[in-house]
Motif scaffolding. Structure first.
Motif, PDB file in Angstrom:
ATOM      1  N   ILE A 345      -4.142  17.421 -17.176  1.00  8.75           N
ATOM      2  CA  ILE A 345      -5.424  16.768 -16.896  1.00  8.75           C
ATOM      3  C   ILE A 345      -5.116  15.353 -16.416  1.00  8.75           C
ATOM      4  O   ILE A 345      -4.447  14.591 -17.114  1.00  8.75           O
ATOM      5  CB  ILE A 345      -6.307  16.712 -18.166  1.00  8.75           C
ATOM      6  N   ASN A 346      -5.567  15.055 -15.197  1.00 12.69           N
ATOM      7  CA  ASN A 346      -5.279  13.743 -14.615  1.00 12.69           C
ATOM      8  C   ASN A 346      -6.453  12.781 -14.765  1.00 12.69           C
ATOM      9  O   ASN A 346      -7.568  13.084 -14.325  1.00 12.69           O
ATOM     10  CB  ASN A 346      -4.983  13.871 -13.124  1.00 12.69           C
ATOM     11  N   VAL A 347      -6.177  11.642 -15.376  1.00  9.52           N
ATOM     12  CA  VAL A 347      -7.132  10.527 -15.380  1.00  9.52           C
ATOM     13  C   VAL A 347      -6.319   9.276 -15.070  1.00  9.52           C
ATOM     14  O   VAL A 347      -5.096   9.336 -14.949  1.00  9.52           O
ATOM     15  CB  VAL A 347      -7.827  10.342 -16.753  1.00  9.52           C
ATOM     16  N   SER A 348      -6.981   8.142 -14.930  1.00  6.11           N
ATOM     17  CA  SER A 348      -6.203   6.918 -14.820  1.00  6.11           C
ATOM     18  C   SER A 348      -6.754   5.888 -15.790  1.00  6.11           C
ATOM     19  O   SER A 348      -7.708   6.155 -16.528  1.00  6.11           O
ATOM     20  CB  SER A 348      -6.183   6.404 -13.383  1.00  6.11           C
ATOM     21  N   ILE A 349      -6.121   4.737 -15.779  1.00  3.72           N
ATOM     22  CA  ILE A 349      -6.479   3.681 -16.721  1.00  3.72           C
ATOM     23  C   ILE A 349      -7.099   2.525 -15.946  1.00  3.72           C
ATOM     24  O   ILE A 349      -6.534   2.084 -14.947  1.00  3.72           O
ATOM     25  CB  ILE A 349      -5.213   3.176 -17.462  1.00  3.72           C
ATOM     26  N   ALA A 350      -8.266   2.084 -16.371  1.00  3.46           N
ATOM     27  CA  ALA A 350      -8.845   0.869 -15.799  1.00  3.46           C
ATOM     28  C   ALA A 350      -8.274  -0.308 -16.580  1.00  3.46           C
ATOM     29  O   ALA A 350      -8.456  -0.402 -17.792  1.00  3.46           O
ATOM     30  CB  ALA A 350     -10.364   0.912 -15.912  1.00  3.46           C
ATOM     31  N   GLN A 351      -7.547  -1.154 -15.878  1.00  2.00           N
ATOM     32  CA  GLN A 351      -6.855  -2.289 -16.510  1.00  2.00           C
ATOM     33  C   GLN A 351      -7.655  -3.561 -16.317  1.00  2.00           C
ATOM     34  O   GLN A 351      -8.249  -3.749 -15.262  1.00  2.00           O
ATOM     35  CB  GLN A 351      -5.509  -2.540 -15.810  1.00  2.00           C
ATOM     36  N   ARG A 352      -7.576  -4.431 -17.296  1.00  2.00           N
ATOM     37  CA  ARG A 352      -8.263  -5.715 -17.147  1.00  2.00           C
ATOM     38  C   ARG A 352      -7.804  -6.448 -15.884  1.00  2.00           C
ATOM     39  O   ARG A 352      -8.613  -7.054 -15.179  1.00  2.00           O
ATOM     40  CB  ARG A 352      -8.019  -6.594 -18.373  1.00  2.00           C
ATOM     41  N   SER A 353      -6.519  -6.370 -15.564  1.00  2.00           N
ATOM     42  CA  SER A 353      -6.003  -7.140 -14.426  1.00  2.00           C
ATOM     43  C   SER A 353      -6.513  -6.629 -13.075  1.00  2.00           C
ATOM     44  O   SER A 353      -6.334  -7.295 -12.063  1.00  2.00           O
ATOM     45  CB  SER A 353      -4.473  -7.133 -14.438  1.00  2.00           C
ATOM     46  N   SER A 354      -7.166  -5.471 -13.041  1.00  2.00           N
ATOM     47  CA  SER A 354      -7.701  -4.963 -11.768  1.00  2.00           C
ATOM     48  C   SER A 354      -9.078  -5.528 -11.450  1.00  2.00           C
ATOM     49  O   SER A 354      -9.445  -5.670 -10.283  1.00  2.00           O
ATOM     50  CB  SER A 354      -7.802  -3.440 -11.788  1.00  2.00           C
ATOM     51  N   THR A 355      -9.862  -5.782 -12.521  1.00  2.00           N
ATOM     52  CA  THR A 355     -11.200  -6.370 -12.333  1.00  2.00           C
ATOM     53  C   THR A 355     -11.420  -7.377 -13.463  1.00  2.00           C
ATOM     54  O   THR A 355     -12.256  -7.186 -14.338  1.00  2.00           O
ATOM     55  CB  THR A 355     -12.314  -5.292 -12.385  1.00  2.00           C
ATOM     56  N   ARG A 356     -10.623  -8.430 -13.440  1.00  2.00           N
ATOM     57  CA  ARG A 356     -10.533  -9.350 -14.569  1.00  2.00           C
ATOM     58  C   ARG A 356     -11.866  -9.984 -14.970  1.00  2.00           C
ATOM     59  O   ARG A 356     -12.192 -10.051 -16.159  1.00  2.00           O
ATOM     60  CB  ARG A 356      -9.488 -10.435 -14.248  1.00  2.00           C
ATOM     61  N   LEU A 357     -12.646 -10.446 -13.995  1.00  3.17           N
ATOM     62  CA  LEU A 357     -13.891 -11.146 -14.352  1.00  3.17           C
ATOM     63  C   LEU A 357     -14.798 -10.233 -15.166  1.00  3.17           C
ATOM     64  O   LEU A 357     -15.352 -10.620 -16.187  1.00  3.17           O
ATOM     65  CB  LEU A 357     -14.636 -11.602 -13.088  1.00  3.17           C
TER      66      LEU A 357
END
Ligand SMILES: *Cc1c(COP(=O)(O)O)cnc(C)c1O
Length: 394
Positions: A345-357
């Motif tokens: 099962i493929n998911v990804s991780i939303a990281q703070r550094s991608s959309t910091r504000l």
């Protein structure tokens, strides 16, 4: 409502039989015709030569401009193909001349690559960047935007759908403000083109960038840029080459008159053909059909996830798209991703550094991002939620 032809979608996506792919916002699965067209062009290059393969496929490559234009309601001369959405966005942004005191207005959900470019350019030029606060629904506040407009605002640059959730920013309302005030307007539509109908006339933007690899289901390393006809002649790209311009005298060059002044001579034409095929393929399904199906699946996924004890869904906005973000109490999202991956099962991780504000304002560091496309099914949502249920119970 006409029923969706799921059998057709799945049979054109052979991998969907082996993996549960909820990472369409990262990179979607290519449909078979897209893969075939890409590989065929590479083979043609190997068989008859790269230039000769280009000549042979020139009609299809030309057709690509019309297809991309049709997808976003533009004209062929307003389209430039580039090697990624980032390359397209950079080509637009770095061509805008800023001076000290110029204001750049952006969204809370802005993508890291764009924000890094703002920081670089503000340091170089003395311009300033400001993020417009969100309204109570988590969308860019039109009221706050309207209230801050003055003669120093040089650019409004916003992300339509952020990489970090289901939010769909009100880009048409933002466009109204930009148009009324006569301010340049640049839209990052990386997650929305191919997912929902996009109409640059309705948006009223001057420039718009997107990628191939996400909701358009094209190969990686593809993208395109829209530049409004009236702006093309007024804007000189930050970089030029012998495709974008012609060397007409020892001390003089002339830029081409259409948006191709933002392109370069050299390109991965096999992948470009993949992108063109993917655009035709999406148009054949119909963007209304695709969008309706994605919204429906995402709604079901959110509803079922919310019912699992310990799961918190984090998506915001009035209209919510195919990107679903959530966390599980006391469990590291990266561990969840690994466990899911072991179950194909493929998911990804939303990281703070991608959309910091945005993530800082919401006190979030990482989330699990499950992004659905029209070829996903109810059965997959059930299976996915069963897996999450188990992981949440540990
Ligand atoms: C993925 C993404 C990009 C970058 O796309 P590339 O094709 O990798 O350059 C830009 N903006 C947003 C909002 C994205 O999600």
């Amino acid at each position: 409502m006409p029923s969706f032809d799921i059998d057709r979608a799945r049979s054109a996506t052979p991998a969907s039989a082996n993996i549960l792919h909820f990472n369409n916002a990262g990179s979607s699965l290519m449909p078979q015709p897209v893969l075939d067209a890409t590989i065929e062009h590479l083979q043609l290059e190997a068989q008859i030569g790269g230039y000769e393969a280009f000549d042979q496929q020139q009609d299809l490559l030309e057709h690509g401009y019309a297809a991309a234009a049709q997808l976003i309601n533009a004209s062929s001369d307003e389209i430039a193909f580039l090697e990624s959405a980032t390359a397209a966005w950079n080509a637009a942004f770095y061509s805008i001349p800023f001076k000290p005191g110029d204001r750049i207005l952006t969204s809370m959900a802005e993508y890291a690559s764009n924000y890094i470019a703002y920081l670089q350019v503000t340091r170089r030029t003395g311009a300033v960047v400001e993020a417009i606060p969100d309204d109570e629904y988590g969308q860019l506040s039109i009221e706050a935007l309207r209230n801050t407009i003055d003669e120093h605002v040089k650019l409004i640059a916003v992300t339509h759908v952020p990489t970090s959730g289901g939010l769909v920013n009100p880009i048409e309302a933002i466009g109204n403000v930009a148009r009324e005030a006569g301010i340049l307007y640049l839209v990052d539509a990386c997650q929305s083109v191919g997912q929902m109908p996009i109409d640059v006339q309705k948006i009223g933007c001057d420039m718009l960038s997107t990628t191939g690899r996400k909701y358009l289901r094209a190969p990686r390393g593809t993208g395109f840029l829209y530049v409004r006809q009236g702006l093309i002649e007024q804007i000189e790209p930050a970089t030029l080459d012998m495709h974008a311009a012609t060397w007409v005298a020892r001390d003089r060059y002339e830029m081409v008159s259409n948006a191709r002044r933002f392109e370069a001579f050299e390109a991965n034409y096999a992948s470009r053909i993949g992108l063109v095929t993917a655009i035709d393929y999406a148009l054949d399904w119909g963007m209304d059909t695709i969008w309706r199906r994605i919204k429906e699946l995402a709604y079901r996924l959110r509803t079922r996830l919310t019912a699992i004890p310990g799961v918190i869904v984090h998506d915001r906005g009035i209209t919510q798209c195919g990107i679903v973000t959530f966390t599980i109490d006391g469990v590291d999202p990266v561990d969840i991703q690994k466990q899911l991956n072991a179950q194909r099962i493929n998911v990804s991780i939303a990281q703070r550094s991608s959309t910091r504000l945005d993530l800082e304002a919401r006190g979030l560091t990482t989330m699990i991002r499950a992004s659905v496309h029209y070829y996903n099914t109810d059965e997959e949502i059930t299976r996915f939620c069963q897996a999450i249920d188990k992981l949440a119970a540990i």
